[in-house]
Design an enzyme around this catalytic site. Structure first.
Site, short mmCIF file in Angstrom:
data_model
loop_
_atom_site.label_atom_id
_atom_site.label_comp_id
_atom_site.label_asym_id
_atom_site.label_seq_id
_atom_site.Cartn_x
_atom_site.Cartn_y
_atom_site.Cartn_z
N CYS A 2 3.36 6.43 1.72
CA CYS A 2 4.66 6.52 1.79
C CYS A 2 5.27 8.02 1.84
O CYS A 2 4.45 9.05 1.48
CB CYS A 2 5.49 5.90 0.58
SG CYS A 2 5.49 4.31 0.22
N TYR A 80 3.52 5.62 -4.22
CA TYR A 80 2.04 5.79 -4.78
C TYR A 80 1.34 7.01 -4.99
O TYR A 80 1.64 7.99 -4.35
CB TYR A 80 1.43 4.96 -3.61
CG TYR A 80 0.29 3.87 -4.14
CD1 TYR A 80 0.78 2.66 -4.94
CD2 TYR A 80 -1.04 4.10 -4.02
CE1 TYR A 80 0.09 1.74 -5.33
CE2 TYR A 80 -1.71 2.99 -4.53
CZ TYR A 80 -1.47 1.87 -5.26
OH TYR A 80 -2.08 0.86 -5.53
N ASN A 173 1.88 11.41 -1.37
CA ASN A 173 1.29 10.85 -2.25
C ASN A 173 0.23 11.96 -2.90
O ASN A 173 0.66 13.02 -3.02
CB ASN A 173 0.59 9.83 -1.81
CG ASN A 173 1.51 8.84 -0.81
OD1 ASN A 173 1.61 8.84 0.29
ND2 ASN A 173 2.25 8.01 -1.55
N ARG A 226 0.75 14.35 6.19
CA ARG A 226 2.38 13.87 6.40
C ARG A 226 3.17 14.88 5.26
O ARG A 226 4.21 15.02 5.88
CB ARG A 226 2.72 12.58 5.73
CG ARG A 226 1.87 11.35 6.63
CD ARG A 226 2.02 9.98 6.10
NE ARG A 226 1.01 9.77 4.83
CZ ARG A 226 1.45 9.63 3.68
NH1 ARG A 226 2.77 9.84 3.26
NH2 ARG A 226 0.39 9.26 2.75
#
Length: 323
Positions: A2, A80, A173, A226
């Site tokens: 995510c 997460y 994360n 990310r």
């Protein structure tokens, strides 16, 4: 997995947006939880919401939400936090005892601002308690923003819930949030403009073409990659049309089915994207199955319902003919 980010428009609208990346099919859908709704906690008696809210979730004997915004303009998303989250092994009598996945329900139903959350954080004890549908305790951390535009991260890597300032407005994360901030030091050369030509002896080195300033921008789907990619894009994207800008940034971290397979063979992909306008209490939902963005305004009619409401959506990919 995510990715999440906040964004402030040029006219001071504040937003929180996220991708929901997971291997297990969550079937998340838009849900409104009204004011004064008594929700059942797994570890102790029910609790009544002070505030109503809208987010993405499901009814699993009780409603479970992964993100949302409440009527006070406080927005939160859980992501997460593999190998990092640490929870209490026992209930504490002087605390509000919650399973980790219930923290969002408590925050949205009880807290009006980040300032209030700071004052009340010590009330909470997150206990190792599994989600019945998944059969395990999810390791989670949380990104939170409010109508002031302030953004924080809540993590439990020390065993206690800790609020950490988020100066870049991005969270992904593991590892813990401070590591991601330090890792940005490796990417000081990133810039939107091309690098200048450079002389090496009598030879002039020049860029191959447009975009040389982004050489080294990470392109993979790991959490650090990310994070860096989203921080870079968020810091430069045109915020004149903030909702469009948010989804353009999310496009760069959206994971298609089939390109990221977990060790157990399950396919980790972006099941939905959501955005929350905390200024105007508007929820935007974009499922994997199509390109449409569905909008829902958290108004008085919804806030005063007696029971939660789940909203269905069209799962078919649509095209529109030119006229």
């Amino acid at each position: 997995m995510c990715t999440s980010l906040t964004l402030t428009s040029n006219n001071q609208q504040h937003f929180l947006a996220r991708t929901m990346d997971f291997g297990f099919q969550l079937d998340g859908r838009p849900v409104v939880i009204p004011r004064n709704y008594a929700w059942k906690k797994q570890l102790e008696e029910s609790q009544e919401t002070r505030y109503g809210f809208v987010g993405t979730g499901r009814n699993l004997d009780e409603y479970f939400l992964a993100d949302g915004v409440n009527e006070q303009g406080l927005a939160i998303a859980e992501l997460y936090f593999l190998n990092e989250a640490k929870y209490s092994s026992e209930v504490k009598e002087d605390r509000v005892n919650l399973a980790p996945h219930e923290f969002i329900m408590w925050v949205l139903g009880e807290i009006a601002s980040i300032a209030e959350l700071r004052e009340r954080m010590t009330e909470i004890n997150l206990v190792e308690k599994e989600i019945p549908l998944l059969g395990f305790v999810p390791p989670l951390h949380f990104i939170i923003t409010d109508r002031t535009g302030e953004t924080v991260v809540v993590e439990s890597d020390s065993g206690e819930l800790v609020i950490k300032e988020n100066p870049v407005g991005v969270m992904t994360n593991s590892p813990e949030f401070g590591w991601h901030l330090k890792n940005l030091n490796n990417y000081l050369s990133l810039q939107p403009n091309n690098f200048a030509n450079k002389k090496i002896g009598d030879y002039e080195v020049q860029p191959f073409g447009q975009g040389s300033g982004t050489f080294g921008l990470p392109g993979g789907y790991t959490s650090p990659e990310r994070f860096v990619r989203t921080v870079y894009l968020r810091s430069l994207v045109d915020a004149d049309a903030p909702l469009n800008a948010l989804f353009k940034v999310l496009d760069n971290v959206t994971i298609p089915k089939g390109v990221n397979i977990k060790n157990d063979g399950s396919v980790d992909y972006t099941q939905y994207r959501a955005a929350f306008d905390v200024t105007n209490l508007t929820y935007y939902f974009n499922p994997y199955e199509n390109q449409e963005v569905f909008e829902l305004v958290l108004d008085e009619e919804l806030l005063n319902k007696k029971e939660p409401i789940e909203f269905e959506y069209d799962r078919k990919f649509k095209t529109t003919g030119l006229h």
